[in-house]
Design an enzyme around this catalytic site. Structure first.
Site, PDB file in Angstrom:
ATOM      1  N   ASN A 161      -2.072   0.263   6.625  1.00  0.00           N
ATOM      2  CA  ASN A 161      -1.561  -0.976   7.231  1.00  0.00           C
ATOM      3  C   ASN A 161      -0.653  -1.766   6.283  1.00  0.00           C
ATOM      4  O   ASN A 161      -0.530  -2.981   6.383  1.00  0.00           O
ATOM      5  CB  ASN A 161      -2.718  -1.828   7.782  1.00  0.00           C
ATOM      6  CG  ASN A 161      -3.657  -2.328   6.710  1.00  0.00           C
ATOM      7  OD1 ASN A 161      -3.543  -1.937   5.553  1.00  0.00           O
ATOM      8  ND2 ASN A 161      -4.580  -3.198   7.082  1.00  0.00           N
ATOM      9  N   HIS A 199      -2.231  -5.470   1.670  1.00  0.00           N
ATOM     10  CA  HIS A 199      -3.532  -6.147   1.551  1.00  0.00           C
ATOM     11  C   HIS A 199      -3.256  -7.563   1.075  1.00  0.00           C
ATOM     12  O   HIS A 199      -2.344  -7.783   0.284  1.00  0.00           O
ATOM     13  CB  HIS A 199      -4.431  -5.448   0.527  1.00  0.00           C
ATOM     14  CG  HIS A 199      -5.596  -6.286   0.093  1.00  0.00           C
ATOM     15  ND1 HIS A 199      -6.746  -6.369   0.836  1.00  0.00           N
ATOM     16  CD2 HIS A 199      -5.760  -7.133  -0.968  1.00  0.00           C
ATOM     17  CE1 HIS A 199      -7.585  -7.217   0.228  1.00  0.00           C
ATOM     18  NE2 HIS A 199      -7.004  -7.686  -0.867  1.00  0.00           N
ATOM     19  N   GLU A 201      -9.571 -11.272  -7.315  1.00  0.00           N
ATOM     20  CA  GLU A 201      -8.673 -10.122  -7.137  1.00  0.00           C
ATOM     21  C   GLU A 201      -7.473 -10.195  -8.085  1.00  0.00           C
ATOM     22  O   GLU A 201      -7.018  -9.167  -8.592  1.00  0.00           O
ATOM     23  CB  GLU A 201      -8.212 -10.052  -5.671  1.00  0.00           C
ATOM     24  CG  GLU A 201      -9.359  -9.701  -4.729  1.00  0.00           C
ATOM     25  CD  GLU A 201      -8.927  -9.540  -3.278  1.00  0.00           C
ATOM     26  OE1 GLU A 201      -7.741  -9.790  -2.959  1.00  0.00           O
ATOM     27  OE2 GLU A 201      -9.777  -9.152  -2.465  1.00  0.00           O
ATOM     28  N   LYS A 211       0.816  -1.226   0.000  1.00  0.00           N
ATOM     29  CA  LYS A 211       0.000   0.000   0.000  1.00  0.00           C
ATOM     30  C   LYS A 211       0.852   1.281   0.000  1.00  0.00           C
ATOM     31  O   LYS A 211       2.053   1.237   0.260  1.00  0.00           O
ATOM     32  CB  LYS A 211      -0.930  -0.025   1.221  1.00  0.00           C
ATOM     33  CG  LYS A 211      -1.928  -1.190   1.194  1.00  0.00           C
ATOM     34  CD  LYS A 211      -2.946  -1.061   2.317  1.00  0.00           C
ATOM     35  CE  LYS A 211      -3.945  -2.194   2.289  1.00  0.00           C
ATOM     36  NZ  LYS A 211      -5.025  -2.014   3.285  1.00  0.00           N
ATOM     37  N   TYR A 269     -12.500  -2.332  -3.776  1.00  0.00           N
ATOM     38  CA  TYR A 269     -12.981  -2.412  -2.388  1.00  0.00           C
ATOM     39  C   TYR A 269     -14.513  -2.311  -2.297  1.00  0.00           C
ATOM     40  O   TYR A 269     -15.042  -1.984  -1.232  1.00  0.00           O
ATOM     41  CB  TYR A 269     -12.336  -1.313  -1.541  1.00  0.00           C
ATOM     42  CG  TYR A 269     -10.923  -1.655  -1.079  1.00  0.00           C
ATOM     43  CD1 TYR A 269     -10.681  -2.746  -0.247  1.00  0.00           C
ATOM     44  CD2 TYR A 269      -9.829  -0.881  -1.458  1.00  0.00           C
ATOM     45  CE1 TYR A 269      -9.402  -3.067   0.188  1.00  0.00           C
ATOM     46  CE2 TYR A 269      -8.540  -1.189  -1.023  1.00  0.00           C
ATOM     47  CZ  TYR A 269      -8.341  -2.282  -0.200  1.00  0.00           C
ATOM     48  OH  TYR A 269      -7.080  -2.590   0.230  1.00  0.00           O
TER      49      TYR A 269
HETATM   50  P1  CMP Z   1      -7.437  -4.557   3.624  1.00  0.00           P
HETATM   51  O1  CMP Z   1      -6.936  -5.927   3.921  1.00  0.00           O
HETATM   52  O2  CMP Z   1      -6.827  -3.850   2.478  1.00  0.00           O
HETATM   53  O3  CMP Z   1      -9.018  -4.624   3.402  1.00  0.00           O
HETATM   54  C1  CMP Z   1      -9.877  -3.542   3.679  1.00  0.00           C
HETATM   55  C2  CMP Z   1      -9.170  -2.424   4.359  1.00  0.00           C
HETATM   56  O4  CMP Z   1      -9.988  -1.512   5.012  1.00  0.00           O
HETATM   57  C3  CMP Z   1      -8.290  -2.980   5.463  1.00  0.00           C
HETATM   58  O5  CMP Z   1      -7.203  -3.667   4.918  1.00  0.00           O
HETATM   59  C4  CMP Z   1      -7.953  -1.726   6.233  1.00  0.00           C
HETATM   60  O6  CMP Z   1      -6.816  -1.061   5.731  1.00  0.00           O
HETATM   61  C5  CMP Z   1      -9.171  -0.880   5.986  1.00  0.00           C
HETATM   62  N1  CMP Z   1      -9.924  -0.750   7.224  1.00  0.00           N
HETATM   63  C6  CMP Z   1     -10.511  -1.704   7.932  1.00  0.00           C
HETATM   64  N2  CMP Z   1     -11.108  -1.190   9.025  1.00  0.00           N
HETATM   65  C7  CMP Z   1     -10.876   0.139   8.980  1.00  0.00           C
HETATM   66  C8  CMP Z   1     -11.225   1.212   9.813  1.00  0.00           C
HETATM   67  N3  CMP Z   1     -11.927   1.027  10.933  1.00  0.00           N
HETATM   68  N4  CMP Z   1     -10.807   2.438   9.471  1.00  0.00           N
HETATM   69  C9  CMP Z   1     -10.093   2.634   8.323  1.00  0.00           C
HETATM   70  N5  CMP Z   1      -9.730   1.640   7.488  1.00  0.00           N
HETATM   71  C10 CMP Z   1     -10.126   0.408   7.830  1.00  0.00           C
END
Ligand code: CMP
Length: 140
Positions: free
Chosen positions: A114, A117, A128, A11, A51
């Site tokens: 984070n 993904h 995906e 990311k 998403y």
């Molecule tokens: P990812 O695995 O990319 O899938 C969906 C993403 O939504 C997740 O990782 C997080 O980065 C994001 N996400 C999930 N919960 C929250 C939240 N409470 N606030 C902001 N982003 C979120």
């Protein structure tokens, strides 16, 4: 266990901090092979579509804005039980809950930023991977 493929995305928070190589080393050192990889700047339309399952969540707008805020590296990881293996290597979605030694524990800035993904099931991995890659772009 069967050989699987899963989709991974490095990311914008991680590409911004030049962590692509360090993250790739985690995958390779733990038995996953990078069989497809490209660096992209996602469009808003791509982020919203990718998403789409989270469209009703309160964080959807911020998530899409974040995912288009800088380059991402999309990749296909292959190996035994690759879907679960990658999720183990990444750690929990929220870095506060991620186990020691995982990518998110070591690199993630927040639940949104984070760092990585990974597909959550083999079925979603197929969808995906097809979202970003033609078969000819995946080379074993
Ligand atoms: P990812 O695995 O990319 O899938 C969906 C993403 O939504 C997740 O990782 C997080 O980065 C994001 N996400 C999930 N919960 C929250 C939240 N409470 N606030 C902001 N982003 C979120």
């Amino acid at each position: 266990m069967a050989i699987e493929r899963t989709l991974s995305i490095i990311k914008p928070d991680a590409t911004r901090r030049n962590l692509t190589g360090k993250i790739n080393a985690r995958f390779e050192d733990q038995g996953l092979k990078i069989v497809g990889q490209k660096r992209l700047l996602l469009t808003e339309a791509q982020a919203k579509k990718f998403y789409g399952v989270h469209a009703d969540r309160s964080f959807f707008g911020e998530l899409c804005a974040f995912m288009t805020s800088g380059p991402v590296v999309v990749q296909v990881l292959q190996g035994e039980g690759a879907v679960a293996k990658n999720r183990e290597i990444m750690g929990a979605t929220n870095p506060a809950n991620a186990a020691p030694g995982t990518i998110r524990k070591d690199f993630a800035e927040s639940v949104e930023a984070n760092s990585v993904h990974g597909s959550d099931s083999l079925e979603n991995a197929k969808i995906e991977i097809a979202f970003f890659f033609a078969e000819t772009e995946i080379v074993e």
